[in-house]
Design an enzyme around this catalytic site. Sequence first.
Site, short mmCIF file in Angstrom:
data_model
loop_
_atom_site.label_atom_id
_atom_site.label_comp_id
_atom_site.label_asym_id
_atom_site.label_seq_id
_atom_site.Cartn_x
_atom_site.Cartn_y
_atom_site.Cartn_z
N CYS A 138 -4.22 -13.32 -6.03
CA CYS A 138 -3.31 -13.89 -5.03
C CYS A 138 -3.87 -15.19 -4.46
O CYS A 138 -3.12 -16.15 -4.26
CB CYS A 138 -3.05 -12.87 -3.93
SG CYS A 138 -2.13 -11.42 -4.51
N HIS A 198 1.88 -7.87 -6.18
CA HIS A 198 1.31 -7.81 -4.84
C HIS A 198 2.27 -8.49 -3.87
O HIS A 198 3.05 -9.37 -4.26
CB HIS A 198 -0.04 -8.52 -4.80
CG HIS A 198 -1.12 -7.79 -5.52
ND1 HIS A 198 -2.45 -8.13 -5.38
CD2 HIS A 198 -1.10 -6.76 -6.39
CE1 HIS A 198 -3.19 -7.32 -6.12
NE2 HIS A 198 -2.38 -6.48 -6.75
N GLU A 206 1.82 -10.73 -1.67
CA GLU A 206 1.67 -12.19 -1.63
C GLU A 206 2.41 -12.86 -2.79
O GLU A 206 3.07 -13.88 -2.61
CB GLU A 206 0.19 -12.60 -1.70
CG GLU A 206 -0.65 -12.06 -0.58
CD GLU A 206 -1.39 -10.78 -0.93
OE1 GLU A 206 -2.56 -10.66 -0.52
OE2 GLU A 206 -0.81 -9.92 -1.61
N CYS A 242 -6.55 -10.89 -2.58
CA CYS A 242 -7.44 -10.67 -3.71
C CYS A 242 -7.59 -12.00 -4.49
O CYS A 242 -6.87 -12.96 -4.23
CB CYS A 242 -6.88 -9.58 -4.62
SG CYS A 242 -5.44 -10.11 -5.60
#
Length: 154
Positions: A84, A51, A53, A81
Amino acid sequence: MDEQFMQDAIRQAVKAYEADEVPVGAVVVRKGAVIARAWNQVELLKDATAHAEMIALTAAEAAVGDWRLTDCTLYVTKEPCPMCAGALVHCRIARVVFGAPDANGGAAGGAMNLLQWPTLNHQSEITGGVMENDCRSLLQTFFQEKRNRPTDDK
């Protein structure tokens, strides 16, 4: 300054969009300067943890020379999410600024709030809804195009 840094995150999200990845972008800021930029690369890297992040945090830790990011702010185009958010807590990020909220899976106040979970060893300041319409529009356009593409029936 939040909008300026979110525009940078949106530029990263556009890179994800152009690579046919879910268009999420992130930047990490320290002392008023961007120290890391990233975009979702789950499909490209065949890695569920890639991701924006997570990639941005790794780059920021390398830039700082420490895994603790206590004086940094993460700007991300979509509410983080749970995976993260957990990483953000563990690296002790000071502040998280996001664009589009995620009522179903967000962990910064949407579905839950891991960033300020009272029993964890760190809580991050949260600012949501920065350039929300731009961030949401990019996600909606991406998923609308996905739904409208013909499927390959091989």
